[in-house]
Design a protein around this motif. Structure first.
Motif, PDB file in Angstrom:
ATOM      1  N   PHE A 158       5.346   7.101  -1.159  1.00 15.26           N
ATOM      2  CA  PHE A 158       5.979   6.331  -0.091  1.00 15.26           C
ATOM      3  C   PHE A 158       5.222   5.021   0.123  1.00 15.26           C
ATOM      4  CE2 PHE A 158       6.989  10.730   0.618  1.00 15.26           C
ATOM      5  CZ  PHE A 158       8.313  10.721   1.038  1.00 15.26           C
ATOM      6  N   ARG A 159       5.976   3.949   0.272  1.00 11.55           N
ATOM      7  CA  ARG A 159       5.353   2.662   0.572  1.00 11.55           C
ATOM      8  C   ARG A 159       5.074   2.586   2.068  1.00 11.55           C
ATOM      9  NH1 ARG A 159       6.268  -2.740   1.913  1.00 11.55           N
ATOM     10  NH2 ARG A 159       8.428  -2.334   2.518  1.00 11.55           N
ATOM     11  N   ILE A 160       3.850   2.213   2.419  1.00  4.66           N
ATOM     12  CA  ILE A 160       3.465   2.107   3.824  1.00  4.66           C
ATOM     13  C   ILE A 160       3.978   0.792   4.398  1.00  4.66           C
ATOM     14  CG2 ILE A 160       1.522   1.954   5.428  1.00  4.66           C
ATOM     15  CD1 ILE A 160      -0.088   3.675   3.502  1.00  4.66           C
ATOM     16  N   ARG A 167       0.851  -1.188   0.000  1.00  2.00           N
ATOM     17  CA  ARG A 167       0.000   0.000   0.000  1.00  2.00           C
ATOM     18  C   ARG A 167       0.889   1.241   0.000  1.00  2.00           C
ATOM     19  NH1 ARG A 167      -5.280   0.746   0.388  1.00  2.00           N
ATOM     20  NH2 ARG A 167      -6.068   2.758   1.080  1.00  2.00           N
ATOM     21  N   TYR A 168       0.431   2.277  -0.694  1.00  2.00           N
ATOM     22  CA  TYR A 168       1.252   3.470  -0.885  1.00  2.00           C
ATOM     23  C   TYR A 168       0.532   4.731  -0.403  1.00  2.00           C
ATOM     24  CZ  TYR A 168       4.230   0.473  -3.687  1.00  2.00           C
ATOM     25  OH  TYR A 168       5.062  -0.535  -4.095  1.00  2.00           O
ATOM     26  N   PHE A 169       1.342   5.686  -0.020  1.00  2.00           N
ATOM     27  CA  PHE A 169       0.876   7.005   0.405  1.00  2.00           C
ATOM     28  C   PHE A 169       1.505   7.997  -0.563  1.00  2.00           C
ATOM     29  CE2 PHE A 169       0.602  10.832   2.913  1.00  2.00           C
ATOM     30  CZ  PHE A 169      -0.505  10.662   3.733  1.00  2.00           C
ATOM     31  N   LYS A 178      13.632   2.525   4.274  1.00  2.00           N
ATOM     32  CA  LYS A 178      14.186   3.075   3.047  1.00  2.00           C
ATOM     33  C   LYS A 178      13.662   4.503   2.872  1.00  2.00           C
ATOM     34  CE  LYS A 178      14.382  -1.486   0.861  1.00  2.00           C
ATOM     35  NZ  LYS A 178      13.891  -2.328  -0.260  1.00  2.00           N
ATOM     36  N   PRO A 179      14.347   5.317   2.074  1.00  2.00           N
ATOM     37  CA  PRO A 179      13.901   6.711   1.893  1.00  2.00           C
ATOM     38  C   PRO A 179      12.471   6.840   1.380  1.00  2.00           C
ATOM     39  CG  PRO A 179      16.124   6.417   1.051  1.00  2.00           C
ATOM     40  CD  PRO A 179      15.610   5.042   1.373  1.00  2.00           C
ATOM     41  N   ASN A 180      11.997   5.824   0.644  1.00  2.00           N
ATOM     42  CA  ASN A 180      10.651   5.905   0.062  1.00  2.00           C
ATOM     43  C   ASN A 180       9.626   5.113   0.869  1.00  2.00           C
ATOM     44  OD1 ASN A 180      11.647   3.364  -0.578  1.00  2.00           O
ATOM     45  ND2 ASN A 180      10.546   3.267  -2.534  1.00  2.00           N
TER      46      ASN A 180
END
Length: 202
Positions: free
Chosen positions: A152-154, A120-122, A162-164
């Motif tokens: 960003f990956r939740i 899931r992503y934000f 990780k940065p993302n």
């Protein structure tokens, strides 16, 4: 002539009748399944879906969110230490910013596709107006997120991010029930009748 009565029964002139009275059965969880449901953290997707459906987003997140990145929600203790109070203030600010960003339609939360369907992503708006951009910048700053990353990956991990990635960890249903129970005042009569154990605030 055929007819349909108030109970959903239909009958015709040939003496044939049909009654449609569906039966609803409930199968309550028990044992290991019940324990797993109580102890498993609530999915973040459920909270975002409720918020998008009109539920008060701020209240939902303050009740159910345990952690957003390095910021922790209120602990279940009678008195908070000074550092806990400061962190809670930052946590509350992060929640308020999410609510404001939602009002500006400045982010979305979604699942990936194909092999990425379990993630899931934000994601932030990549072309916001100046006011919205200021909110995004402030939100990223308070959560120590990379200002140059928009998606960003939740994850529930708290270390080695990780940065993302962004940590969004929710409370379990059992923990949430305990949190809500802190605001319950037990009537003196219930204590006298031994319905519950504890002390009345009355």
């Amino acid at each position: 002539m055929g007819r349909i009565d108030a109970y959903g029964s239909a009958s015709g002139g040939l003496g044939v009748s049909h009654i449609d009275r569906p039966t609803i059965s409930y199968s309550p969880l028990s044992g290991e399944d019940f324990s797993r449901q109580l102890l498993t953290p609530i999915p973040s997707a459920s909270i975002f879906s409720l918020a998008q459906s009109g539920w008060p987003a701020g209240q939902l997140m303050m009740m159910s969110f345990e952690r957003i990145n390095h910021l922790r929600n209120s602990a279940f203790v009678p008195v908070l230490r000074q550092e806990q109070i400061k962190q809670l203030e930052k946590f509350e600010l992060a929640v308020k910013l999410i609510v404001q960003l939602g009002k500006h339609n400045a982010f979305d939360s979604y699942y990936g596709e194909g092999k990425d369907a379990n993630n899931r992503y934000f994601a932030f708006d990549t072309d916001p107006n100046p006011e919205t951009q200021e909110l995004i910048t402030q939100f990223k700053k308070i959560l120590k997120l990379d200002q140059d990353i928009s998606v960003f990956r939740i994850t529930e991990r708290q270390v080695n991010l990780k940065p993302n990635e962004i940590t969004i960890k929710l409370r379990s249903l059992l923990t949430l029930m305990g949190f809500l129970a802190h605001g319950v005042e037990v009537p003196a009569a219930h204590l006298q009748e031994k319905f519950v154990e504890g002390k009345s605030k009355l």
